[in-house]
Design a protein around this motif. Sequence first.
Motif, short mmCIF file in Angstrom:
data_model
loop_
_atom_site.label_atom_id
_atom_site.label_comp_id
_atom_site.label_asym_id
_atom_site.label_seq_id
_atom_site.Cartn_x
_atom_site.Cartn_y
_atom_site.Cartn_z
N ARG A 51 38.52 42.00 55.33
CA ARG A 51 38.51 40.61 55.79
C ARG A 51 37.28 39.87 55.27
O ARG A 51 37.36 38.70 54.88
CB ARG A 51 38.57 40.55 57.32
CG ARG A 51 39.94 40.91 57.87
CD ARG A 51 40.05 40.63 59.36
NE ARG A 51 39.26 41.52 60.19
CZ ARG A 51 39.71 42.64 60.75
NH1 ARG A 51 40.96 43.01 60.60
NH2 ARG A 51 38.90 43.38 61.47
N SER A 52 36.14 40.54 55.23
CA SER A 52 34.91 39.92 54.73
C SER A 52 35.02 39.60 53.24
O SER A 52 34.64 38.50 52.80
CB SER A 52 33.73 40.86 54.98
OG SER A 52 32.56 40.36 54.41
N VAL A 53 35.53 40.53 52.47
CA VAL A 53 35.71 40.28 51.03
C VAL A 53 36.72 39.15 50.82
O VAL A 53 36.52 38.28 49.97
CB VAL A 53 36.16 41.57 50.31
CG1 VAL A 53 36.59 41.28 48.88
CG2 VAL A 53 35.04 42.60 50.33
N GLY A 54 37.78 39.13 51.62
CA GLY A 54 38.77 38.06 51.52
C GLY A 54 38.17 36.71 51.84
O GLY A 54 38.44 35.71 51.15
N ALA A 55 37.33 36.66 52.88
CA ALA A 55 36.67 35.39 53.23
C ALA A 55 35.77 34.93 52.09
O ALA A 55 35.71 33.74 51.77
CB ALA A 55 35.87 35.56 54.52
N GLY A 56 35.08 35.86 51.46
CA GLY A 56 34.24 35.51 50.31
C GLY A 56 35.06 34.99 49.15
O GLY A 56 34.68 34.01 48.49
N ALA A 57 36.20 35.61 48.91
CA ALA A 57 37.07 35.15 47.83
C ALA A 57 37.60 33.74 48.11
O ALA A 57 37.64 32.89 47.23
CB ALA A 57 38.23 36.12 47.65
#
Length: 85
Positions: A51-57
Amino acid sequence: AVLYAKASVAEGDSRLQELLGSDLRDDARHAEALALLRVNPALERAREHTRSVGAGARSVLDPLPVSDAREALVALVDRVVERVG
Protein backbone atom coordinates in the motif's frame (compact mmCIF):
# COMPACT_ATOMS: atom_id res chain seq x y z
CA ALA A 1 5.36 -11.79 2.89
CA VAL A 2 7.76 -14.68 2.44
CA LEU A 3 10.78 -12.38 2.74
CA TYR A 4 9.42 -10.84 5.93
CA ALA A 5 8.64 -14.27 7.36
CA LYS A 6 12.10 -15.59 6.49
CA ALA A 7 13.73 -12.54 8.13
CA SER A 8 11.66 -12.84 11.29
CA VAL A 9 13.35 -13.55 14.59
CA ALA A 10 10.07 -14.33 16.37
CA GLU A 11 10.21 -17.62 18.22
CA GLY A 12 6.95 -18.88 16.71
CA ASP A 13 8.14 -18.50 13.12
CA SER A 14 10.67 -21.34 13.12
CA ARG A 15 8.33 -23.93 11.59
CA LEU A 16 7.25 -21.55 8.83
CA GLN A 17 10.87 -20.67 8.10
CA GLU A 18 11.76 -24.36 7.99
CA LEU A 19 8.98 -24.98 5.49
CA LEU A 20 9.89 -21.94 3.38
CA GLY A 21 13.44 -23.24 3.12
CA SER A 22 12.30 -26.65 1.95
CA ASP A 23 10.87 -28.23 -1.17
CA LEU A 24 7.24 -27.11 -1.22
CA ARG A 25 6.23 -29.33 -4.13
CA ASP A 26 4.85 -31.72 -1.54
CA ASP A 27 1.14 -30.84 -1.19
CA ALA A 28 1.01 -31.30 2.58
CA ARG A 29 4.08 -29.14 3.24
CA HIS A 30 2.82 -26.52 0.80
CA ALA A 31 -0.59 -26.41 2.50
CA GLU A 32 1.01 -26.14 5.94
CA ALA A 33 3.27 -23.31 4.80
CA LEU A 34 0.32 -21.41 3.32
CA ALA A 35 -1.74 -21.89 6.47
CA LEU A 36 1.09 -20.59 8.66
CA LEU A 37 1.82 -17.68 6.34
CA ARG A 38 -1.82 -16.59 6.22
CA VAL A 39 -1.88 -16.01 9.99
CA ASN A 40 1.65 -14.64 10.25
CA PRO A 41 2.17 -10.90 10.86
CA ALA A 42 4.53 -10.90 7.88
CA LEU A 43 1.53 -11.00 5.58
CA GLU A 44 0.06 -7.77 6.95
CA ARG A 45 3.51 -6.18 6.94
CA ALA A 46 3.83 -7.03 3.24
CA ARG A 47 0.37 -5.60 2.57
CA GLU A 48 1.30 -2.37 4.35
CA HIS A 49 4.48 -2.14 2.27
CA THR A 50 2.51 -2.71 -0.93
CA ARG A 51 0.00 0.00 0.00
CA SER A 52 2.87 2.39 0.78
CA VAL A 53 4.58 1.75 -2.54
CA GLY A 54 1.24 2.17 -4.31
CA ALA A 55 0.64 5.49 -2.57
CA GLY A 56 4.08 6.64 -3.68
CA ALA A 57 3.37 5.61 -7.25
CA ARG A 58 0.07 7.47 -7.24
CA SER A 59 1.75 10.61 -5.87
CA VAL A 60 4.20 10.50 -8.79
CA LEU A 61 1.26 10.33 -11.18
CA ASP A 62 -0.72 13.14 -9.50
CA PRO A 63 1.09 16.04 -11.22
CA LEU A 64 0.49 14.59 -14.69
CA PRO A 65 -2.31 16.16 -16.70
CA VAL A 66 -5.58 14.29 -16.71
CA SER A 67 -5.57 11.91 -19.66
CA ASP A 68 -6.50 8.39 -20.59
CA ALA A 69 -2.86 7.35 -20.16
CA ARG A 70 -2.67 8.80 -16.64
CA GLU A 71 -5.96 7.16 -15.67
CA ALA A 72 -4.71 3.83 -17.03
CA LEU A 73 -1.56 4.10 -14.91
CA VAL A 74 -3.56 5.01 -11.80
CA ALA A 75 -5.85 2.05 -12.45
CA LEU A 76 -2.82 -0.21 -12.86
CA VAL A 77 -1.40 0.92 -9.52
CA ASP A 78 -4.76 0.38 -7.84
CA ARG A 79 -5.15 -3.10 -9.34
CA VAL A 80 -1.67 -4.18 -8.30
CA VAL A 81 -2.20 -2.94 -4.75
CA GLU A 82 -5.64 -4.60 -4.63
CA ARG A 83 -4.34 -7.88 -6.01
CA VAL A 84 -1.28 -8.04 -3.78
CA GLY A 85 -2.75 -6.38 -0.72
